[in-house]
Design an enzyme around this catalytic site. Structure first.
Site, PDB file in Angstrom:
ATOM      1  N   HIS A 186       1.781   4.650  -2.756  1.00 35.83           N
ATOM      2  CA  HIS A 186       1.932   6.087  -2.485  1.00 35.83           C
ATOM      3  C   HIS A 186       3.306   6.575  -2.940  1.00 35.83           C
ATOM      4  O   HIS A 186       3.450   7.631  -3.562  1.00 35.83           O
ATOM      5  CB  HIS A 186       1.793   6.353  -0.988  1.00 35.83           C
ATOM      6  CG  HIS A 186       0.397   6.318  -0.466  1.00 35.83           C
ATOM      7  ND1 HIS A 186      -0.619   7.099  -0.966  1.00 35.83           N
ATOM      8  CD2 HIS A 186      -0.156   5.601   0.551  1.00 35.83           C
ATOM      9  CE1 HIS A 186      -1.739   6.875  -0.294  1.00 35.83           C
ATOM     10  NE2 HIS A 186      -1.486   5.960   0.635  1.00 35.83           N
ATOM     11  N   GLU A 236      -4.758   7.887  -2.769  1.00 36.04           N
ATOM     12  CA  GLU A 236      -5.207   6.596  -2.266  1.00 36.04           C
ATOM     13  C   GLU A 236      -5.528   5.633  -3.405  1.00 36.04           C
ATOM     14  O   GLU A 236      -5.408   4.414  -3.246  1.00 36.04           O
ATOM     15  CB  GLU A 236      -6.414   6.761  -1.348  1.00 36.04           C
ATOM     16  CG  GLU A 236      -6.113   7.452  -0.028  1.00 36.04           C
ATOM     17  CD  GLU A 236      -5.082   6.733   0.813  1.00 36.04           C
ATOM     18  OE1 GLU A 236      -4.922   5.493   0.653  1.00 36.04           O
ATOM     19  OE2 GLU A 236      -4.424   7.392   1.635  1.00 36.04           O
ATOM     20  N   HIS A 260       0.834  -1.205   0.000  1.00 32.67           N
ATOM     21  CA  HIS A 260       0.000   0.000   0.000  1.00 32.67           C
ATOM     22  C   HIS A 260       0.873   1.261   0.000  1.00 32.67           C
ATOM     23  O   HIS A 260       0.683   2.167  -0.834  1.00 32.67           O
ATOM     24  CB  HIS A 260      -0.910  -0.015   1.230  1.00 32.67           C
ATOM     25  CG  HIS A 260      -1.835   1.149   1.334  1.00 32.67           C
ATOM     26  ND1 HIS A 260      -3.143   1.104   0.913  1.00 32.67           N
ATOM     27  CD2 HIS A 260      -1.647   2.405   1.820  1.00 32.67           C
ATOM     28  CE1 HIS A 260      -3.725   2.270   1.120  1.00 32.67           C
ATOM     29  NE2 HIS A 260      -2.834   3.077   1.683  1.00 32.67           N
ATOM     30  N   GLU A 261       1.819   1.316   0.918  1.00 30.87           N
ATOM     31  CA  GLU A 261       2.682   2.498   1.003  1.00 30.87           C
ATOM     32  C   GLU A 261       3.583   2.617  -0.220  1.00 30.87           C
ATOM     33  O   GLU A 261       3.928   3.728  -0.639  1.00 30.87           O
ATOM     34  CB  GLU A 261       3.507   2.463   2.288  1.00 30.87           C
ATOM     35  CG  GLU A 261       2.685   2.499   3.567  1.00 30.87           C
ATOM     36  CD  GLU A 261       1.727   3.679   3.645  1.00 30.87           C
ATOM     37  OE1 GLU A 261       2.065   4.770   3.118  1.00 30.87           O
ATOM     38  OE2 GLU A 261       0.635   3.511   4.223  1.00 30.87           O
TER      39      GLU A 261
END
Length: 284
Positions: A55, A79, A51-52
């Site tokens: 980003h 997101e 997930h990170e």
């Protein structure tokens, strides 16, 4: 395992450990991520890291000069990038056909690729937003947005928040919250004054599903690329459609309409969830 996956995805920045995963960018040349880990299971740490990484890939591919236009368009778009990699890549069947062997080697897991795929996509009502499956996750966002709106509008005091939280968790997810650490104190957003942030997670999830729909039109070999651990073409497509534009467009809708041909459309998200989980749970 995390480092191997992150390197394969194409992020080469610094990785650290924190209580709550986050990404920080000092410039497009210096982006850093953190993740958190548990002693009793391995997947949540990996999911947070992927997930990170989403980003971080976005931040790393913004144009390098300091003009304000070279910043992320919105947190909803941000997101969408993290959730695209976490869910549409990292939770996909081809991903686990690629990484199942590595999990068995490093984590001592004896399950097959298919068993791992089904395990990480298991649906279960829980207390913690960042550990929620794709189907129950929207309810965590709806809960927070509902309570946040009532506080901001003066309909509820902060002192009433724990009780209201616990009641709405019971209504939406049928779980009984025993302590605030697994309830209204689990997130960092409100203490950091990130008021109004939670809806961006759902906007991002909707956008991510729409991106998957369109990337498959341009890259029909999408599944083969994911299964082969070859992510460069996927990153290149996202860079062309999302990253390089920074905040040139006025909104997510304008970005999607100009680059994909239509504004944000939740039907792709609905179809994605229905089709995926109907298959996993063998529903008619």
């Amino acid at each position: 395992l995390n480092k191997a996956v992150v390197q394969a995805l194409g992020f080469e920045g610094r990785q650290d450990v924190s209580v709550h995963p986050f990404t920080i960018s000092f410039s497009s040349a210096d982006v850093r991520i953190t993740s958190r880990f548990r002693q009793d299971e391995w997947y949540q740490g990996l999911a947070g890291t992927v997930h990170e990484t989403g980003h971080a890939i976005y931040e790393s591919n913004l144009n390098a000069d300091a003009a304000s236009i070279n910043s992320a368009l919105s947190m909803g778009v941000h997101e969408s990038q993290s959730l695209f990699w976490e869910r549409h890549v990292g939770l996909s069947q081809p991903f686990w056909k690629c990484w199942g062997a590595k999990v068995r080697e490093l984590m001592g897991v004896s399950a097959s690729d298919e068993e791992i795929y089904r395990a990480v996509n298991h649906v279960n009502q829980g207390f913690i937003r960042v550990e929620a499956d794709e189907l129950t996750y929207p309810l965590h966002v709806i809960l927070r947005t509902t309570l946040e709106r009532d506080i901001v509008n003066g309909k509820m005091s902060v002192a009433e928040l724990p009780q209201a939280w616990n009641a709405l968790m019971k209504e939406l997810l049928d779980v009984d919250v025993e302590r605030d650490a697994q309830g209204c104190l689990q997130d960092v957003h409100w203490s950091g004054l990130a008021i109004g942030y939670f809806p961006t997670y759902l906007l991002g999830a909707i956008c991510a599903a729409q991106l998957e729909h369109y990337i498959r039109k341009d890259l029909p070999e999408f599944d083969a690329l994911v299964q082969g651990g070859e992510y460069a073409a996927i990153k290149g497509w996202l860079n062309e459609k999302i990253h390089k534009h920074g905040s040139f467009y006025g909104s997510m809708d304008e970005l999607l309409e100009r680059e994909l041909g239509e504004k944000l459309n939740p039907q792709y998200y609905i179809d994605y969830l229905v089709n995926k989980y109907s298959d996993i749970y063998e529903l008619e």
